[in-house]
Structure formats: structure tokens, C-alpha cells
Design an enzyme around this catalytic site. Structure first.
Site, PDB file in Angstrom:
ATOM      1  N   ASN A  83       4.138 -36.660  73.843  1.00 56.61           N
ATOM      2  CA  ASN A  83       3.649 -35.734  74.882  1.00 56.61           C
ATOM      3  C   ASN A  83       2.291 -35.182  74.445  1.00 56.61           C
ATOM      4  O   ASN A  83       1.779 -35.544  73.389  1.00 56.61           O
ATOM      5  CB  ASN A  83       4.674 -34.618  75.120  1.00 56.61           C
ATOM      6  N   ASP A 128      12.640 -35.037  74.338  1.00 53.61           N
ATOM      7  CA  ASP A 128      14.070 -34.921  74.640  1.00 53.61           C
ATOM      8  C   ASP A 128      14.770 -36.277  74.562  1.00 53.61           C
ATOM      9  O   ASP A 128      15.969 -36.347  74.345  1.00 53.61           O
ATOM     10  CB  ASP A 128      14.253 -34.321  76.038  1.00 53.61           C
ATOM     11  N   LYS A 167       6.471 -56.446  67.523  1.00 50.77           N
ATOM     12  CA  LYS A 167       5.776 -55.955  68.724  1.00 50.77           C
ATOM     13  C   LYS A 167       6.339 -56.668  69.968  1.00 50.77           C
ATOM     14  O   LYS A 167       6.456 -57.906  69.972  1.00 50.77           O
ATOM     15  CB  LYS A 167       4.276 -56.229  68.572  1.00 50.77           C
ATOM     16  N   LYS A 176      21.160 -21.259  73.928  1.00 46.33           N
ATOM     17  CA  LYS A 176      20.816 -21.765  72.592  1.00 46.33           C
ATOM     18  C   LYS A 176      20.784 -20.646  71.550  1.00 46.33           C
ATOM     19  O   LYS A 176      20.324 -20.847  70.442  1.00 46.33           O
ATOM     20  CB  LYS A 176      19.487 -22.520  72.657  1.00 46.33           C
TER      21      LYS A 176
HETATM   22  O1  C5P Z   1      15.193 -26.973  76.521  1.00 45.42           O
HETATM   23  P1  C5P Z   1      13.789 -27.121  76.110  1.00 45.42           P
HETATM   24  O2  C5P Z   1      13.495 -28.450  75.472  1.00 45.42           O
HETATM   25  O3  C5P Z   1      12.786 -26.821  77.172  1.00 45.42           O
HETATM   26  O4  C5P Z   1      13.571 -25.982  74.985  1.00 45.42           O
HETATM   27  C1  C5P Z   1      12.350 -25.806  74.360  1.00 45.42           C
HETATM   28  C2  C5P Z   1      12.585 -25.247  72.995  1.00 45.42           C
HETATM   29  O5  C5P Z   1      13.548 -26.074  72.360  1.00 45.42           O
HETATM   30  C3  C5P Z   1      11.361 -25.293  72.095  1.00 45.42           C
HETATM   31  O6  C5P Z   1      11.409 -24.173  71.243  1.00 45.42           O
HETATM   32  C4  C5P Z   1      11.503 -26.610  71.342  1.00 45.42           C
HETATM   33  O7  C5P Z   1      10.870 -26.564  70.084  1.00 45.42           O
HETATM   34  C5  C5P Z   1      13.012 -26.728  71.228  1.00 45.42           C
HETATM   35  N1  C5P Z   1      13.549 -28.088  71.277  1.00 45.42           N
HETATM   36  C6  C5P Z   1      14.289 -28.555  70.216  1.00 45.42           C
HETATM   37  N2  C5P Z   1      14.865 -29.807  70.244  1.00 45.42           N
HETATM   38  C7  C5P Z   1      14.718 -30.587  71.321  1.00 45.42           C
HETATM   39  C8  C5P Z   1      13.980 -30.123  72.427  1.00 45.42           C
HETATM   40  C9  C5P Z   1      13.401 -28.875  72.369  1.00 45.42           C
HETATM   41  O8  C5P Z   1      14.430 -27.849  69.218  1.00 45.42           O
HETATM   42  N3  C5P Z   1      15.245 -31.794  71.335  1.00 45.42           N
END
Ligand code: C5P
Length: 413
Positions: free
Chosen positions: A208, A277, A287, A339
Site C-alpha cells: 500500500n 490485511d 517469476k 481490539k
Molecule cells: O482494522 P484495521 O486494519 O483498519 O485497523 C488498523 C489498525 O490495526 C492499525 O493500528 C494497524 O497497524 C493495525 N493492524 C494490524 N494487523 C493487521 C491490520 C491492521 O495490527 N493485519
């Protein structure tokens, strides 16, 4: 941070004296007032006129002068400044300061100084490594003076070794640290920053736009405020702030391992990383060749690192970030609760000046009591300090929480 600060700069006679000119410019650029004292030997390497032009103030060279205004003395210069920097500091001035010798304006002003004093030694590496200089530096340290270690590298005399004056940026950082209240001393803060990379073959990956700027700003600000900071960073084109320990990772799985290994050791965790995510379900060892038709990639969920921290955090403070393009506050609230975060910093991606890549950010900070604090557009460094202020405020409530618990545990007869 240096705006309106009064900096007294002592320049001594080493070849690095010319670097004091750049240092003065950098101080002035940041809004500080600079007054310069030069020793007689320093004036042989760089002229007082140069330093006067760059500082915009008269340069002081003489202990007993009728020409310079009579109200200027070693005492008044020492009283004027918020911080005193001696750069470069030769073996001679270090020796004089350590021995209590005041035989010129600079050495007597050092003796009269009651504000924080920073020595930036710069000299030939054999002089620096010698027992006398080492002993003198030790003595200055024990007496409460700050020493910025010289860098190693090629010295002006052609020798390789330790003795080079650190860059203006590093001296500036140290001065800022000296002027910053150490209100986070004793805290161990783990910050995550940057994007993650999720590869699907040896040369391609999903990622990203995160630059890591917000997380690096948090790490730098926390370190300047006295915390011991560990920065777990995905790939970012940024330099790790001085004094911060960096653990470089690439994927979300690597980030999770690095964070969970250090969780027990942390008192505060700030998750500013933009963790992917999803990751490709399969990673090809070779490759992937392009073909005529479309390429379909199956993705699987990455671990939710912050959710796992939330489950295991105990009394540690956990700060997360939320980036949304829709229903920012509603979604941030749900994340904060689900969370088990203490604070969530909500970033509205739709507003200019906010989010990825920018040096500024526009955020709202949500807490567990239902409060929302809306901050105006700010430099990421200012946002970082504000978040740290909120962390400190939560820490200050800890005794209150403990007392509450203790009260609840009281058995009534
Ligand atoms: O649910 P979302 O991804 O929007 O949450 C964002 C927060 O969660 C951020 O603080 C990010 O660093 C953390 N995060 C995480 N692990 C993931 C995705 C996001 O710790 N897989």
C-alpha cells in the site's frame, strides 16, 4: 522545537570549525537565536565575520574588550542562553573545562554556565583515543555535561578513526533532546510503521502507499522525550531516528513475529503500520510468466496483529490507527472496542493534508470513555507529540484505576 530558543555556540580551533557555520545556519533556520563565542584559534580556521553574518549577532572573542559592549561578559552570556553547545570541542577546551581552567572568554563562560551544556568533541583519532582526553570526557560526563560522541570515518588529517564532528542534523537532534522535558523516561515504547509487502513471486508483491512517516515521527518524538523506543518497520525510505532501535521487517507475518516477541518488554504499543490485511495464498518460487489471459491471485487473511496484542496486552497501553474512506468514526469506534485498544487515531483519507505520504495529518483521537478529540491539520511530528501526551494522560490515571480496583476488592464485614 528550537523556535525562540537561545543557543550559545562555542567554537574552538579544530579543522571542523568550518562546520560550525552550517550548524549556525540550521539553528537560525529553525527560529533559534544564536550567539557565538570563538576562541583565538577558532578564528584562524573560520572568520568571526562569517559567524556574525550567519548568526545575525555580534561574535564574542575577547575576554577583556572595550570595543564589544561592556555589559557583555562571560556571566551575561551564560545567563542569556537556554543551551550551550561547544562544537567542535578540541582536546584543549575539554581539558580546560575538566580541570576548571578559565583563561579566555569561552572557558570562563563554560564555568559560569548553569544551563545544559553539550560538548561535541572533534579531533585526530589518536588524540581522542588517548587516556587523557578519555579521562577528561569522563570527568565532564560525571559533572553533568552532555557529550555527543564523534563519528568514525576519514578525518581531515588523512587518518581513519573516531574523531569526526557529527553532522549538523545530529547535533540539532541532540540539542532538541536536551531542551525537551523527559516525561517519557522509563517507558518502553514499541512503534510499528510503514507498509508490509506480501510477495506472490520473487519479484512482485502486494503493498500500500504507506510511507512510514507517522510511525517514524512517533518513534522520534518518544525517544526525544526520554522513552526507550523500538521501531518495527516495514519497508520505508526513511532513516531511523537517532537513539531508536530499528527492527526491519517485510511481510505482516514477519511484523507479527517481531512485535509479539517484544510485547512483554513494552509498556506502550503504538501500531501506526499499514499492515496488509491479505497476502497471496501461494508464493511462486519462480517469476510467474505472463500469459495471454488474466492472472488470478487467491488471497488469504493476514494475522490481525493489533487484535492479538489487545488480547495479551494486560495493563500495557495500546494505540491503534484507523484509516477509512467512509464512516470513519463509526468504524474506528468498533475497532477500538473489539481490539481492546486504549486509543485509536482516526485518519480521514478523503481530506487533503491527511494520511499516506504527507508530512501533515488530520486526525481524530477516540478513547474508551467515548471521547473524540478533533485535531486541526498539523505536522506529523506535532500529531506524534499530541498522541504521546494522551498516552501520558492515560498513564497518569493508572493509580486512579489501581485505587478503584483496590476499593472494589475491599471486603465489607
Ligand atoms: O482494522 P484495521 O486494519 O483498519 O485497523 C488498523 C489498525 O490495526 C492499525 O493500528 C494497524 O497497524 C493495525 N493492524 C494490524 N494487523 C493487521 C491490520 C491492521 O495490527 N493485519
Amino acid at each position: 522545537m528550537l523556535k525562540n530558543k537561545k543557543i550559545l555556540l562555542g567554537v574552538t580551533g579544530g579543522i571542523a570549525a568550518y562546520k560550525a557555520a552550517e550548524l549556525t545556519r540550521e539553528f537560525v533556520k529553525r527560529g533559534a537565536s544564536v550567539k557565538v563565542i570563538m576562541t583565538a584559534n577558532a578564528s584562524k580556521f573560520i572568520t568571526p565575520l562569517t559567524m556574525q553574518t550567519l548568526s545575525g549577532n555580534p561574535v564574542y572573542t575577547e575576554m577583556f574588550s572595550l570595543v564589544e559592549s561592556p555589559e557583555i561578559s562571560h556571566i551575561s552570556l551564560a545567563d542569556w542562553a537556554d543551551v550551550f553547545v561547544i562544537a567542535p570541542a578540541t582536546a584543549n577546551i575539554i581539558g580546560k573545562a575538566a580541570a576548571g581552567i578559565g583563561d579566555d572568554l569561552l572557558s570562563t563562560t563554560i564555568m559560569a554556565a548553569r544551563m545544559p551544556v553539550l560538548f561535541c568533541p572533534a579531533m585526530n583519532s589518536n588524540m581522542y583515543a588517548g587516556p587523557i582526553v578519555g579521562e577528561n570526557i569522563g570527568r565532564l560526563r560525571r559533572s553533568g555535561y552532555r557529550i555527543l560522541e564523534p563519528e568514525s570515518g576519514e578525518l581531515a588529517c588523512g587518518v581513519e578513526g573516531a574523531g569526526r564532528l557529527p553532522s549538523a542534523g545530529e547535533i540539532l537532534d541532540e540539542v532538541e533532546r536536551m531542551l525537551t522535558p523527559q516525561d517519557l523516561a522509563g517507558e518502553k515504547i514499541l512503534v510499528t510503521a510503514g507498509p508490509t509487502r506480501e510477495p506472490f513471486d520473487p519479484v512482485r508483491f502486494i503493498t500500500n502507499y504507506s510511507s512510514g512517516k507517522m510511525g517514524y515521527a512517533l518513534a522520534e518524538a518518544a525517544c526525544k522525550r526520554g522513552a526507550c523506543v523500538l521501531l518495527v518497520s516495514g519497508p520505508a525510505a526513511l532513516t531511523c531516528p537517532r537513539g531508536v532501535e530499528l527492527v526491519g521487517v517485510s511481510s505482516a507475518v514477519e511484523m507479527k513475529e517481531a512485535v509479539m516477541r517484544r510485547l512483554q518488554d513494552s509498556t506502550v504499543i503504538i501500531k501506526a503500520a499499514a499492515v496488509a490485511d491479505y497476502r497471496p495464498a501461494q508464493t511462486s518460487g519462480a517469476k510467474i510468466k505472463k500469459e495471454a489471459g488474466p492472472l488470478r491471485l487467491a488471497l488469504e487473511r493476514n494475522p490481525d496483529i493489533i487484535a492479538e496484542i489487545g488480547r495479551k496486552k494486560g495493563r500495557r497501553i495500546l494505540v491503534g490507527f484507523a484509516m477509512e474512506t467512509e464512516n470513519l468514526i463509526g468504524n474506528a469506534r468498533i475497532k477500538l472496542k473489539e481490539k481492546n485498544m486504549d486509543l485509536i487515531v482516526a485518519n480521514d483519507l478523503s481530506r487533503p493534508g491527511s494520511g499516506f505520504q504527507n508530512d501533515t495529518n488530520i486526525v481524530k483521537i477516540l478513547d474508551r470513555r467515548g471521547g473524540i478529540e478533533e485535531l486541526p491539520i498539523m505536522e506529523k511530528s506535532a500529531v506524534a507529540n499530541h498522541i504521546l501526551d494522551r498516552v501520558l494522560a492515560l498513564k497518569a490515571r493508572e493509580p486512579e484505576k489501581k485505587q478503584g480496583r483496590a476499593k472494589k476488592n475491599v471486603r465489607r464485614p
